[in-house]
Design a protein around this motif. Structure first.
Motif, PDB file in Angstrom:
ATOM      1  N   PRO A 149       0.808  -1.292  -0.029  1.00 16.12           N
ATOM      2  CA  PRO A 149      -0.134  -0.009  -0.060  1.00 16.12           C
ATOM      3  C   PRO A 149       1.096   1.329   0.132  1.00 16.12           C
ATOM      4  CG  PRO A 149      -0.624  -1.656   1.848  1.00 16.12           C
ATOM      5  CD  PRO A 149       0.824  -1.915   1.248  1.00 16.12           C
ATOM      6  N   THR A 150       0.163   2.298  -0.074  1.00 16.62           N
ATOM      7  CA  THR A 150       0.824   3.595  -0.119  1.00 16.62           C
ATOM      8  C   THR A 150       1.524   3.644   1.309  1.00 16.62           C
ATOM      9  OG1 THR A 150      -0.579   4.634  -1.478  1.00 16.62           O
ATOM     10  CG2 THR A 150       0.524   6.307  -0.151  1.00 16.62           C
ATOM     11  N   ARG A 151       2.749   4.377   1.611  1.00 20.08           N
ATOM     12  CA  ARG A 151       3.285   4.421   2.767  1.00 20.08           C
ATOM     13  C   ARG A 151       2.405   4.926   3.749  1.00 20.08           C
ATOM     14  NH1 ARG A 151       6.737   8.008   3.282  1.00 20.08           N
ATOM     15  NH2 ARG A 151       6.723   9.210   1.057  1.00 20.08           N
ATOM     16  N   GLY A 152       2.269   4.630   4.905  1.00 20.96           N
ATOM     17  CA  GLY A 152       1.610   5.278   5.846  1.00 20.96           C
ATOM     18  C   GLY A 152       0.142   4.881   6.158  1.00 20.96           C
ATOM     19  N   LEU A 153      -0.122   4.171   4.972  1.00 18.63           N
ATOM     20  CA  LEU A 153      -1.715   3.996   5.181  1.00 18.63           C
ATOM     21  C   LEU A 153      -2.064   2.542   6.109  1.00 18.63           C
ATOM     22  CD1 LEU A 153      -3.295   3.747   1.664  1.00 18.63           C
ATOM     23  CD2 LEU A 153      -3.450   5.539   3.425  1.00 18.63           C
ATOM     24  N   VAL A 154      -0.970   1.732   6.228  1.00 16.04           N
ATOM     25  CA  VAL A 154      -0.912   0.719   7.387  1.00 16.04           C
ATOM     26  C   VAL A 154       0.110   1.033   8.392  1.00 16.04           C
ATOM     27  CG1 VAL A 154      -0.509  -1.694   7.907  1.00 16.04           C
ATOM     28  CG2 VAL A 154      -1.811  -0.888   5.460  1.00 16.04           C
ATOM     29  N   SER A 155      -0.398   1.260   9.621  1.00 18.34           N
ATOM     30  CA  SER A 155       0.698   1.519  10.572  1.00 18.34           C
ATOM     31  C   SER A 155       1.702   0.490  10.886  1.00 18.34           C
ATOM     32  CB  SER A 155      -0.199   1.639  12.158  1.00 18.34           C
ATOM     33  OG  SER A 155       0.686   1.855  13.305  1.00 18.34           O
ATOM     34  N   THR A 156       2.944   1.293  10.953  1.00 23.07           N
ATOM     35  CA  THR A 156       4.213   0.267  11.231  1.00 23.07           C
ATOM     36  C   THR A 156       4.430   0.189  12.857  1.00 23.07           C
ATOM     37  OG1 THR A 156       5.589   2.108  10.708  1.00 23.07           O
ATOM     38  CG2 THR A 156       5.240   0.705   8.729  1.00 23.07           C
ATOM     39  N   ARG A 157       3.677   0.788  13.617  1.00 25.32           N
ATOM     40  CA  ARG A 157       3.725   0.692  15.036  1.00 25.32           C
ATOM     41  C   ARG A 157       3.945  -0.596  15.441  1.00 25.32           C
ATOM     42  NH1 ARG A 157       0.350   1.800  19.472  1.00 25.32           N
ATOM     43  NH2 ARG A 157      -1.086   2.529  18.088  1.00 25.32           N
ATOM     44  N   GLY A 158       5.060  -1.189  15.849  1.00 21.16           N
ATOM     45  CA  GLY A 158       5.025  -2.562  16.488  1.00 21.16           C
ATOM     46  C   GLY A 158       5.895  -3.323  15.354  1.00 21.16           C
ATOM     47  N   LEU A 160       9.586  -3.921  13.691  1.00 23.76           N
ATOM     48  CA  LEU A 160      10.900  -3.685  14.019  1.00 23.76           C
ATOM     49  C   LEU A 160      11.496  -2.838  12.873  1.00 23.76           C
ATOM     50  CD1 LEU A 160      13.455  -5.896  15.741  1.00 23.76           C
ATOM     51  CD2 LEU A 160      14.324  -4.420  13.892  1.00 23.76           C
ATOM     52  N   PRO A 161      12.002  -1.588  12.927  1.00 23.41           N
ATOM     53  CA  PRO A 161      12.376  -0.908  11.757  1.00 23.41           C
ATOM     54  C   PRO A 161      13.319  -1.297  10.897  1.00 23.41           C
ATOM     55  CG  PRO A 161      12.688   0.291  13.754  1.00 23.41           C
ATOM     56  CD  PRO A 161      11.952  -0.933  14.112  1.00 23.41           C
ATOM     57  N   ALA A 162      13.485  -1.288   9.604  1.00 23.88           N
ATOM     58  CA  ALA A 162      14.370  -1.425   8.839  1.00 23.88           C
ATOM     59  C   ALA A 162      14.767   0.334   8.215  1.00 23.88           C
ATOM     60  CB  ALA A 162      14.289  -2.234   7.541  1.00 23.88           C
ATOM     61  N   CYS A 163      14.013   0.870   7.615  1.00 26.81           N
ATOM     62  CA  CYS A 163      13.827   2.062   7.197  1.00 26.81           C
ATOM     63  C   CYS A 163      12.910   2.774   7.622  1.00 26.81           C
ATOM     64  CB  CYS A 163      14.326   2.255   5.745  1.00 26.81           C
ATOM     65  SG  CYS A 163      15.955   1.645   5.062  1.00 26.81           S
ATOM     66  N   PRO A 164      12.595   3.289   8.715  1.00 19.26           N
ATOM     67  CA  PRO A 164      11.412   3.778   9.414  1.00 19.26           C
ATOM     68  C   PRO A 164      10.449   4.777   8.531  1.00 19.26           C
ATOM     69  CG  PRO A 164      12.896   4.107  11.032  1.00 19.26           C
ATOM     70  CD  PRO A 164      13.817   3.505   9.762  1.00 19.26           C
ATOM     71  N   SER A 165      11.178   5.459   7.531  1.00 21.51           N
ATOM     72  CA  SER A 165      10.451   6.372   6.899  1.00 21.51           C
ATOM     73  C   SER A 165      10.108   5.809   5.345  1.00 21.51           C
ATOM     74  CB  SER A 165      11.444   7.694   6.366  1.00 21.51           C
ATOM     75  OG  SER A 165      12.576   7.290   5.596  1.00 21.51           O
ATOM     76  N   LEU A 166      10.353   4.700   5.371  1.00 25.91           N
ATOM     77  CA  LEU A 166      10.237   3.848   4.121  1.00 25.91           C
ATOM     78  C   LEU A 166       9.291   2.559   4.198  1.00 25.91           C
ATOM     79  CD1 LEU A 166      13.508   4.474   1.867  1.00 25.91           C
ATOM     80  CD2 LEU A 166      11.233   5.649   1.730  1.00 25.91           C
ATOM     81  N   ASP A 167       9.512   1.883   5.416  1.00 26.82           N
ATOM     82  CA  ASP A 167       8.552   0.684   5.671  1.00 26.82           C
ATOM     83  C   ASP A 167       7.268   0.595   5.442  1.00 26.82           C
ATOM     84  OD1 ASP A 167      11.095  -0.338   6.594  1.00 26.82           O
ATOM     85  OD2 ASP A 167      10.940   0.000   8.704  1.00 26.82           O
ATOM     86  N   ASP A 193       1.483   6.656  15.464  1.00 23.99           N
ATOM     87  CA  ASP A 193       2.684   6.156  14.574  1.00 23.99           C
ATOM     88  C   ASP A 193       2.945   7.404  13.790  1.00 23.99           C
ATOM     89  OD1 ASP A 193       4.369   5.257  12.200  1.00 23.99           O
ATOM     90  OD2 ASP A 193       2.843   4.099  11.430  1.00 23.99           O
ATOM     91  N   PRO A 194       4.318   7.933  13.976  1.00 23.16           N
ATOM     92  CA  PRO A 194       4.541   9.240  13.415  1.00 23.16           C
ATOM     93  C   PRO A 194       4.578   9.254  11.711  1.00 23.16           C
ATOM     94  CG  PRO A 194       6.464   8.368  14.289  1.00 23.16           C
ATOM     95  CD  PRO A 194       5.328   7.563  14.575  1.00 23.16           C
ATOM     96  N   TYR A 195       4.630   8.146  11.032  1.00 22.89           N
ATOM     97  CA  TYR A 195       4.553   7.914   9.577  1.00 22.89           C
ATOM     98  C   TYR A 195       3.424   7.682   9.112  1.00 22.89           C
ATOM     99  CZ  TYR A 195       9.652   8.454   9.930  1.00 22.89           C
ATOM    100  OH  TYR A 195      10.765   8.969   9.960  1.00 22.89           O
ATOM    101  N   SER A 196       2.388   7.411   9.984  1.00 21.41           N
ATOM    102  CA  SER A 196       0.843   7.262   9.444  1.00 21.41           C
ATOM    103  C   SER A 196       0.073   8.308   8.775  1.00 21.41           C
ATOM    104  CB  SER A 196       0.105   6.836  10.856  1.00 21.41           C
ATOM    105  OG  SER A 196      -1.133   6.438  10.481  1.00 21.41           O
TER     106      SER A 196
END
Length: 541
Positions: A149-158, A160-167, A193-196
């Protein structure tokens, strides 16, 4: 469905306990699913394929909780390229996965175990992540549908980050139809989630609700011979479902090279470099620690170059709906990756690395078999927030039924247009049907406003009740929205309205100038409750 312990590959790192005796009702009730082991499940270690990480997660990831609330049941944590750094599926001390179609060829990664679990029938769907192609590549190598999906549409909270701004959290399924209810559950705004990012109520300018024009590369690509033959057949198929136009894809490929060949790789070092202990895979260590050679000035040079390429890439979508590319240029064997672990892996990302850098959504879909019998996959890419029409295009590619009817929109109403209220007849007359009963997201307040009849105005003040305010969501033909506009008396107007599930729809809202404390009726919780408080309860609706 095969038992998760009996699929003949190291697809799972952890098999969970027996599922609960009862699960919530919902569209996914009782459906088992697998979770990539960089996504938290409370009480289970999130290893990211690194044995050094043994502490159990204290909380379940937002995305997994969304699925559980719809009744889905997680059954295991899946194998992966360590720290989600790889596209091969071999960078794991828990064992290398191979394609479900060939024991000699790699499974693709980093969501290797998730793809194998679906391809071999252990689960109907699985969660992966896709920062640089980690969901799309294993989907292509195992004949699956991989939705990024488009970045941020699905929360990545929880996660483990690889590239937080792109995950991105992604799905792996057998069909587009299988992915739809999963994505419906996953896509929601997460304020923590700051990137949501919330899904806009309307499609962005230039994005068509039905995609009919597909761009393809205007020149040859560097593909392995078996891939080239399958790609030629895919182009023929594309011309049957859409109008095909050639575009220059070099800006996309140049952006892809930035991810690992510039200072952008330093984001991985910042995210998990401190975790690269004795259990680190040598290739992962070499890639991530190599970021130390870049300076802060290099990072800004990369950002400036990406901005330039993003502008050029955006122009490529002028007059077209989506871009068609192979997912990979070839399908290496396990032996080839062992001989050249860095080079073989890097080549797999030439068509996928740029998607999140350029803020694109993407769907990998099967495109038949190569002459040697291995599956071949292509990807459809489109601008951010074009997810719904892109998914419909992917369904059309697969010969599956389309999604919800085009030409309709959702409209949230909280006052005079509610069922039984004076203006509700306007919605019915225009072909509207009640879609659902819902509540606003937190932060909204309700005020009485002037007009031809009593009505409220919703204002997002930021301090409204956390539980939201009662409203209805109506399904209307798009031309009905235009017909409604002349009937809306100031100070009300139509604008984006966030609902309690995190989704965003069009709704009746008021400007902040209407936030008059003397007319605040928020405490009633709804327009109907307010009417009951000020009228005879026997006559109030």
């Amino acid at each position: 469905m095969k038992a998760v312990r009996d699929i003949g590959q190291p697809a799972f790192i952890t098999v969970l306990d027996e599922p609960p005796a009862s699960v919530p009702d919902g569209p996914l009730a009782g459906i088992p699913f697998a979770v990539k082991d960089n996504i938290d499940i409370a009480g289970v270690p999130t290893t990211a394929a690194c044995p050094d990480l043994t502490a159990p997660a204290t909380e379940t990831a937002f995305a997994v909780r969304r699925l559980q609330a719809r009744g889905a049941v997680p059954v295991g944590k899946t194998n992966m390229d360590q720290f989600a750094t790889g596209l091969v599926g071999t960078r794991s001390p828990y064992g290398a996965c191979h394609s479900a179609f060939s024991p000699e060829h790699v499974s693709g990664g980093s969501s290797s175990g998730s793809a194998i679990a679906v391809a071999l029938g252990a689960v109907p769907f699985a969660l992966g992540t896709d920062t640089a192609g980690s969901g799309r590549v294993p989907a292509a190598f195992n004949g699956l549908v991989g939705v990024k999906p488009t970045r941020g549409l699905v929360s990545t909270r929880g996660v483990l980050p690889a590239c937080p701004s792109l995950d991105c959290v992604t799905t792996l399924t057998r069909t587009v139809g299988d992915a739809r209810p999963v994505l419906d559950a996953l896509i929601a705004y997460d304020a923590d989630d700051p990137y949501s990012r919330p899904m806009p109520a309307l499609l962005p300018p230039g994005v068509a609700r039905q995609m009919r024009v597909v761009a393809v590369p205007d020149g040859p690509l560097e593909l392995d011979p078996e891939h080239q033959e399958a790609w030629t057949a895919a182009l023929t198929h594309a011309a049957k479902i859409a109008h095909v136009v050639p575009v220059n894809v070099e800006p996309f490929l140049a952006a892809a090279r930035l991810l690992y060949e510039s200072a952008f790789v330093a984001e991985r070092f910042a995210a998990f470099g401190h975790l690269l202990g004795d259990g680190a895979d040598p290739a992962v260590r070499r890639i991530v620690l190599g970021a130390e050679r870049f300076s802060g000035a290099d990072a800004f040079r990369g950002l400036h170059e990406l901005a330039r390429l993003r502008l050029v890439a955006e122009l490529a979508f002028t007059g077209v709906d989506a871009l068609l590319l192979p997912v990979t240029p070839g399908h290496p064997t396990l032996a080839e990756v062992a001989t050249d672990p860095i080079g073989a892996n890097s080549r797999l990302g030439v068509f996928t690395n740029m998607a999140n850098l350029l803020d694109l959504c993407a769907v990998a879909v099967p495109a038949g078999l190569r002459p040697d019998g291995l599956p071949f996959g292509v990807q459809l890419l489109a601008p951010a927030f074009a997810d719904a029409p892109l998914l419909d295009l992917a369904a059309r590619w697969n010969g599956e039924p389309a999604g919800p009817p085009a030409g309709r929109a959702l409209l949230a109403v909280a006052g005079a247009h509610l069922t039984g209220q004076p203006a509700n007849a306007d919605l019915v007359r225009l072909g509207g049907v009640l879609h659902s009963r819902a509540r606003t997201g937190p932060g909204h307040r309700m005020y009485t406003v002037d007009g031809p009849f009593p009505r409220p105005g919703l204002v997002r003040t930021g301090d409204g009740p956390a539980a939201g305010l009662e409203l209805e969501v109506w399904d209307l033909p798009h031309d009905a929205i235009g017909a409604l506009l002349p009937t809306i008396a100031e100070p009300l107007h139509l604008g984006p309205l966030t609902l309690d599930d995190g989704s965003t729809v069009l709704g009746f809202v008021a400007d902040s100038a209407c936030a008059d404390p003397t007319r605040d009726i928020t405490s009633h919780g709804s327009w109907r409750a307010y009417l009951r408080a000020v009228r005879d309860p026997l006559t109030a609706v």
